[in-house]
Scaffold this active site. Structure first.
Site, mmCIF file in Angstrom:
data_model
loop_
_atom_site.group_PDB
_atom_site.id
_atom_site.type_symbol
_atom_site.label_atom_id
_atom_site.label_comp_id
_atom_site.label_asym_id
_atom_site.label_seq_id
_atom_site.Cartn_x
_atom_site.Cartn_y
_atom_site.Cartn_z
ATOM 1 N N ASP A 256 0.820 -1.083 -0.060
ATOM 2 C CA ASP A 256 0.063 -0.029 -0.054
ATOM 3 C C ASP A 256 0.838 1.178 -0.019
ATOM 4 O OD1 ASP A 256 0.461 -1.069 2.793
ATOM 5 O OD2 ASP A 256 -0.263 0.947 3.352
ATOM 6 N N ASP A 266 4.948 8.351 1.250
ATOM 7 C CA ASP A 266 4.332 7.780 2.374
ATOM 8 C C ASP A 266 5.572 7.486 3.230
ATOM 9 O OD1 ASP A 266 1.970 7.485 3.563
ATOM 10 O OD2 ASP A 266 1.156 5.546 2.581
#
Length: 469
Positions: A256, A266
């Site tokens: 993810d 991220d």
């Protein structure tokens, strides 16, 4: 100089329903602007905003003109440390806007710490101020080193006291906006495959091909899926090479956290290598070393296989595997290119480059060579010999282990004649080790002094200019 116009293009809406949920941003007690990236803003025509408007759009999240009317929390699943998790999605962020840059590419403005969403679970949807500061530093360093990274667009302090188990609490809060080429993750495909939603999976394939790969979708669903996987294979191979060449340990390379456009994003418990150490990890909870520095290419390749698995309802497994098999060679080609640039050299024959980098890696591992110091000392190859002799670790360059590296560097061709003439090379190498991060944060936490952060950004950008990035 002609200013770049603001060109809104909320293309994500063309996907239709089932890909995201409309959400509302948190109503923060205050908004104090701590960082605005006017370099990045200029590329999408938003550098003209006053600080007041900047706070309104990126602290209060008033919609940008002609853009998304409401933020969208994207739906995705993912493997987290190799365990499949169907209970995730944008839990403390959302897609805020999309626009075209100076090259006509579609870019996203996404958030971190902007409040709870349907995927927050027990989380508060917030971001610590320290986490925001760390992301600024990481993205600035990676960009200066030539890596394909998301960029921190904005950081605003929000006036809440947050409690966290892994740092002193209560601590200050923030909301961050990042600019990236896309937020479509491997986990986005995994979610629709999990629900056997072939129709949405095919829609996502076509959107990704057209939007990111610049390929008009045509042919059968199988052909389009294979084309998308080939694109993602090439881009994630470059992603892995960027991490390795930069000496950067991401820390959480879950599926993810890997987007199909190959950008590093991220950020969690990242670290830059203090010295060459293939087993170096960034996350204290990565007890097995799954995402250690030297294992990052394998980790990303494994994640890519999960994309292949998600496409298995569209394309035959044998053909998907054939595409995935291209990753190792694509990675080696990308790494060769990046290491050559990191050394300030012109491209060499593959066999010559591979011999240099094998000897270089052997030397750096055995000597525990400071990672950034080495590239600083030898940037420009033969043009840097005098500077390397004045290095604090010059004695390591006189060893037998270094002899083949020296021989290769002395016969290499610098990328440009004045490659070492930049003022950056008259100082010390720009590093961003954990001690430096903590020192910058301490000045903010104790004295509310932001100048060390801003000074470090200036130094990082000076390095980027010197390296041509």
């Amino acid at each position: 100089m002609t200013k770049t116009p603001y060109r809104p293009d909320p293309a994500f809406l063309s996907l239709g329903d089932g890909f995201a949920d409309p959400v509302k941003a948190a109503d923060f007690p205050k908004t104090v602007l701590r960082y605005r990236n006017d370099r990045a803003a200029a590329e999408v025509g938003l550098d003209h905003l006053s600080d007041e408007d900047w706070l309104r759009h990126f602290g209060r999240f008033a919609p940008l003109e002609g853009n998304l009317a409401e933020p969208l929390a994207q739906r995705y699943h993912g493997h987290q440390f190799r365990v499949y998790n169907p209970d995730i999605g944008d839990g403390r962020g959302f897609l805020f806007a999309q626009m075209r840059d100076t090259q006509g590419r579609l870019l996203d403005l996404g958030t971190k710490g902007s409040g709870t969403t349907p995927y927050s679970r027990s989380g508060d949807g917030r971001l610590t101020l320290k986490g925001g500061v760390r992301e600024i530093i990481a993205t600035e360093m990676l960009a200066a080193l030539g890596a394909n990274t998301s960029r921190t667009f904005s950081l605003i302090e929000t006036g809440e006291s947050l409690h966290r188990g892994d740092e002193p609490s209560p601590t200050r809060s923030s909301v961050l906006v990042r600019l990236t080429h896309g937020h479509i993750r491997i986990g986005t495909f995994q979610r629709h495959a999990f629900f056997s939603d072939t129709e949405r999976l095919e829609r996502l394939v076509d959107y990704s091909l057209k939007t990111y790969a610049g390929i008009e979708p045509k042919g059968s669903a199988t052909e389009r899926a294979l084309e998308l996987l080939a694109y993602a294979t090439a881009r994630t191979a470059e992603n892995a090479a960027d991490l390795m060449a930069a000496g950067f340990v991401h820390g959480v390379l879950n599926s993810d956290n890997i987007n199909i456009t190959g950008e590093i994003f991220d950020f969690g418990p990242w670290r830059f290598l203090p010295e060459m150490d293939l087993g170096f990890t960034a996350a204290y909870f990565d007890e097995s070393g799954l995402y250690a520095y030297g294992r990052q290419p394998d980790a990303i390749h494994w994640d890519l296989y999960q994309l292949g698995g998600a496409l298995a309802d569209i394309a035959p497994e044998e053909e998907l595997r054939s595409v995935l098999a291209a990753f190792p060679q694509a990675y080696m080609e990308a790494l060769r290119t990046r290491l050559t640039r990191r050394l300030g050299l012109k491209p060499m024959e593959n066999s010559v480059a591979d011999a240099l980098f094998a000897a270089m890696s052997d030397f750096m591992v055995s000597e525990k060579c400071p990672y950034e110091r080495f590239f600083f000392d030898w940037y420009g190859g033969p043009l840097s010999e005098a500077r390397a002799k004045a290095s604090p670790i010059a004695a390591r360059y006189d060893t037998e282990k270094f002899a083949p590296v020296r021989a290769a560097l002395m016969t290499a061709t610098p990328r440009r004649a004045n490659v070492t003439g930049h003022e950056y090379f008259r100082g010390e190498p720009c590093t961003m080790l954990i001690e430096e991060v903590e020192a910058i944060w301490a000045e903010i936490a104790i004295h509310d002094d932001w100048q060390p952060l801003y000074d470090k950004i200036d130094r990082i950008r000076l390095m980027g200019e010197a390296l041509g990035n």
